[in-house]
Motif scaffolding. Sequence first.
Motif, short mmCIF file in Angstrom:
data_model
loop_
_atom_site.label_atom_id
_atom_site.label_comp_id
_atom_site.label_asym_id
_atom_site.label_seq_id
_atom_site.Cartn_x
_atom_site.Cartn_y
_atom_site.Cartn_z
N ASN A 12 -2.83 5.68 7.15
CA ASN A 12 -3.79 4.70 7.61
C ASN A 12 -5.17 5.34 7.56
N GLY A 61 0.78 -1.23 0.00
CA GLY A 61 0.00 0.00 0.00
C GLY A 61 0.81 1.27 0.00
N GLY A 107 3.89 -4.52 -3.35
CA GLY A 107 3.98 -4.37 -1.90
C GLY A 107 5.27 -4.86 -1.28
N ARG A 153 3.54 5.70 6.24
CA ARG A 153 2.40 5.01 5.64
C ARG A 153 1.13 5.59 6.22
N ARG A 206 -4.12 -2.28 11.00
CA ARG A 206 -3.21 -1.86 9.93
C ARG A 206 -2.31 -0.75 10.45
#
Length: 148
Positions: A85, A62, A128, A83, A101
């Motif tokens: 979320n 992701g 990924g 990252r 996550r």
Amino acid sequence: MLYRSLFPRDLFAELDRLQREFASTTALDASPGIRGTGHGGYPALNVGSTPTSVEIMAFAPGMEPSGIDVQLDRGVLTIAGERSNPLPDSDDKTTLHLNERFGGRFRRVVSLPEDIDPSAVNARYRDGVLHISIGRREARQPRRIDVQ
């Protein structure tokens, strides 16, 4: 408060959860988890070597390749980034029940062997998985010598 059943459906998941709870309360835990996973963090790493290279796989689904920062300095490889979320908008009708996550800034550091060649680094991100291949210096590679 999370609801926990008295009879868990997945016994190994429950044992893994108990081990993580115990590890968070003690500083003595240095063993891998019940499923053989290490306690490294995000992204999960596989590090291996061949006679000609050191291979590192970082599992970071992701993400965009441009959001991953890879640096090699004096035998230390650093993988960093952030990252997102995305969570549902919070309003009166929305309740978040579980969020497993990972989201936020991350940084992983790997010490490399002395025989790596900093000019022979290749990093690619696909599906990924970040795959970093670092070549070894020619002089350090084992070679077969024929006896006359």
